[in-house]
Design an enzyme around this catalytic site. Structure first.
Site, PDB file in Angstrom:
ATOM      1  N   TRP A 109       0.917  -1.350  -0.013  1.00 22.27           N
ATOM      2  CA  TRP A 109       0.151   0.264   0.023  1.00 22.27           C
ATOM      3  C   TRP A 109       1.010   1.147   0.067  1.00 22.27           C
ATOM      4  O   TRP A 109       0.413   2.370  -0.661  1.00 22.27           O
ATOM      5  CB  TRP A 109      -1.240  -0.199   1.053  1.00 22.27           C
ATOM      6  CG  TRP A 109      -2.213  -1.002   0.662  1.00 22.27           C
ATOM      7  CD1 TRP A 109      -2.218  -2.194   1.356  1.00 22.27           C
ATOM      8  CD2 TRP A 109      -3.168  -0.814  -0.369  1.00 22.27           C
ATOM      9  NE1 TRP A 109      -3.317  -2.901   0.695  1.00 22.27           N
ATOM     10  CE2 TRP A 109      -3.724  -1.950  -0.246  1.00 22.27           C
ATOM     11  CE3 TRP A 109      -3.399   0.086  -1.020  1.00 22.27           C
ATOM     12  CZ2 TRP A 109      -4.872  -2.242  -1.254  1.00 22.27           C
ATOM     13  CZ3 TRP A 109      -4.220  -0.141  -2.053  1.00 22.27           C
ATOM     14  CH2 TRP A 109      -5.148  -1.305  -2.068  1.00 22.27           C
ATOM     15  N   ASP A 178      -1.427   6.630   6.382  1.00 19.27           N
ATOM     16  CA  ASP A 178      -2.624   5.995   5.855  1.00 19.27           C
ATOM     17  C   ASP A 178      -2.913   4.768   6.895  1.00 19.27           C
ATOM     18  O   ASP A 178      -2.068   3.886   7.301  1.00 19.27           O
ATOM     19  CB  ASP A 178      -2.123   5.259   4.558  1.00 19.27           C
ATOM     20  CG  ASP A 178      -3.065   4.298   4.039  1.00 19.27           C
ATOM     21  OD1 ASP A 178      -4.128   4.075   4.664  1.00 19.27           O
ATOM     22  OD2 ASP A 178      -2.779   3.648   2.847  1.00 19.27           O
ATOM     23  N   LYS A 202     -12.951  -1.695   6.798  1.00 22.51           N
ATOM     24  CA  LYS A 202     -12.390  -2.503   7.509  1.00 22.51           C
ATOM     25  C   LYS A 202     -12.551  -2.611   8.978  1.00 22.51           C
ATOM     26  O   LYS A 202     -13.044  -3.604   9.517  1.00 22.51           O
ATOM     27  CB  LYS A 202     -10.626  -2.413   7.430  1.00 22.51           C
ATOM     28  CG  LYS A 202     -10.332  -2.717   6.039  1.00 22.51           C
ATOM     29  CD  LYS A 202      -8.846  -2.235   5.774  1.00 22.51           C
ATOM     30  CE  LYS A 202      -8.638  -2.049   4.266  1.00 22.51           C
ATOM     31  NZ  LYS A 202      -8.520  -3.295   3.296  1.00 22.51           N
TER      32      LYS A 202
HETATM   33  C1  LIG Z   1      -3.503   0.131   4.045  1.00 25.96           C
HETATM   34  C2  LIG Z   1      -4.441   0.524   2.858  1.00 25.96           C
HETATM   35  N1  LIG Z   1      -4.468   1.621   2.102  1.00 25.96           N
HETATM   36  C3  LIG Z   1      -5.080   2.172   1.114  1.00 25.96           C
HETATM   37  C4  LIG Z   1      -6.239   1.102   0.915  1.00 25.96           C
HETATM   38  C5  LIG Z   1      -7.281   1.309  -0.374  1.00 25.96           C
HETATM   39  O1  LIG Z   1      -8.494   1.617   0.142  1.00 25.96           O
HETATM   40  P1  LIG Z   1      -9.673   1.987  -0.951  1.00 25.96           P
HETATM   41  O2  LIG Z   1      -9.713   0.694  -1.866  1.00 25.96           O
HETATM   42  O3  LIG Z   1     -10.516   2.383   0.054  1.00 25.96           O
HETATM   43  O4  LIG Z   1      -9.074   2.902  -1.676  1.00 25.96           O
HETATM   44  C6  LIG Z   1      -6.294  -0.209   1.419  1.00 25.96           C
HETATM   45  C7  LIG Z   1      -7.126  -1.608   0.965  1.00 25.96           C
HETATM   46  O5  LIG Z   1      -7.123  -2.458   1.267  1.00 25.96           O
HETATM   47  C8  LIG Z   1      -5.390  -0.427   2.568  1.00 25.96           C
HETATM   48  O6  LIG Z   1      -5.363  -1.773   3.002  1.00 25.96           O
END
Ligand SMILES: Cc1ncc(COP(=O)(O)O)c(C=O)c1O
Length: 366
Positions: A109, A178, A202
């Site tokens: 991520w 994040d 989540k």
């Molecule tokens: C740590 C992290 N950041 C960002 C995201 C992306 O989130 P979204 O799909 O809501 O854009 C995720 C999705 O699993 C994630 O686990």
């Protein structure tokens, strides 16, 4: 074929997200989908400008502030586009023209955030876990920080490769995090951060909402090219009602916040997260069939990733687990293996059932 393992009793969803919801929250949604707070309207039909919905947004803001001890010089924004949209919105909202940002490359991520950040600004990778296949986090002592960076971006919990930062250093530039996969799973020192952002699917309910907590001094007039709906300053000024917010998802988040509050708050969530993950890691570390390559100190208490000694058994394991109502255990495509996501709504009984299944599988295949 049926479940071979006879001890199974409940259905547990180990998906990385959207994740399982508590049964009592689901029951309340079922009820209020017909009539919300005696209004005679479904929650789906409530105008976001109604006083009842404004009240719900105010309660959500207040509950978040209480649960995370958010200081008064921070705004809480309810935005759309998920955390992925924030990857691009952070540089657009926070940087001056030509200014760069620091990023910690801790896994899947963080890499996504870096790739998107690069489309808008110069990115300096302060340290990377790539040389260890993202099984360990680079220590803050080795971060090569740029004192002129507009911010430093970190990922508190790497959902795909099962790593979690245990401490957050105090930095001279705004720390941006994040927190999508471990939001509200533990207390955090909010005053150390310039921005905290997290999608809600989540630990806080349904998909479609991203909570952004931003320090007042970082709000700046939207630069040319940034749609007003994605400007932190505009949404802060308009209390996240510049345009229609994701009303249903906000409502589910409000229920989840109450659920967390009733159970004792972030500290209780942290104790439960430690208990769940310790149960699973303990079993894996004592087994010959399963192994977890992540460095012990950096292991996530939320997303437990592991491999089978004989990779050929992984598909059989996943198929049999599904048959036993232990669902969505497949590891992230980039890392393979197995991943058990243990968010706030996962009871310890779900992890116990998984461990019992794993022990039974090991006896049959080990
Ligand atoms: C740590 C992290 N950041 C960002 C995201 C992306 O989130 P979204 O799909 O809501 O854009 C995720 C999705 O699993 C994630 O686990």
């Amino acid at each position: 074929m049926a479940c071979i393992y006879s001890e199974q009793s409940g259905h547990y969803n180990f998906a990385a997200g959207p994740a399982m919801l508590p049964t009592d929250v689901l029951a309340q949604i079922r009820e209020e989908i017909q009539d919300w707070r005696g209004s005679g309207l479904s929650i789906l039909e409530q105008p976001f400008t109604s006083s009842a919905f404004k009240q719900l947004m105010a309660e959500t803001d207040a509950d978040l502030r209480a649960l995370l001890e958010i200081p008064s010089n921070y705004r809480v924004l309810f935005m759309q586009g998920g955390a992925s949209a924030q990857f691009g919105l952070l540089p657009l909202n926070l940087l001056r023209p030509g200014q760069g940002a620091d990023y910690l490359e801790s896994g899947h991520w963080a890499r996504k955030a870096i790739a998107e950040g690069r489309r808008h600004a110069p990115v300096n990778v302060i340290a990377s876990g790539a040389d260890q296949d993202f099984t360990a986090l680079p220590s803050p002592a080795h971060w090569r920080l740029d004192p002129l960076a507009g911010y430093c971006h970190i990922t508190s919990n790497e959902t795909a490769n099962g790593l979690q930062l245990q401490e957050f250093p105090a930095l001279p530039v705004p720390l941006v995090v994040d927190m999508t996969s471990d939001f509200l799973t533990r207390p955090v020192p909010v005053e150390r951060f310039g921005v905290i952002y997290a999608s809600t699917q989540k630990n806080l309910g349904a998909a479609g909402l991203c909570v952004v907590i931003v320090r007042d001094d970082l709000l700046q007039a939207p630069p040319a090219g940034l749609p007003a709906a994605f400007s932190y300053a505009v949404q802060a000024e308009q209390q996240s009602r510049f345009n229609t917010p994701p009303t249903f998802t906000l409502y589910v988040a409000a229920l989840m916040l109450r659920w967390i509050k009733q159970r004792g708050g972030a500290e209780t969530m942290a104790t439960a997260a430690r208990q769940r993950s310790a149960l699973l890691y303990r079993y894996i570390d004592g087994s010959d069939l399963y192994h977890c390559p992540q460095k012990i100190q950096d292991r996530s208490s939320i997303n437990v990733c592991f491999q089978l000694a004989d990779a050929g058994l992984t598909e059989i394991f996943l198929d049999q687990a599904e048959l036993c109502d232990l669902t969505h255990l497949r590891g992230h495509a980039a890392f393979g293996g197995v991943r058990a996501s243990l968010y706030n709504a996962m009871p310890v009984s779900g992890v116990q059932q998984l461990v019992d299944f794993m022990a039974d599988f090991e006896q049959r295949h080990g």
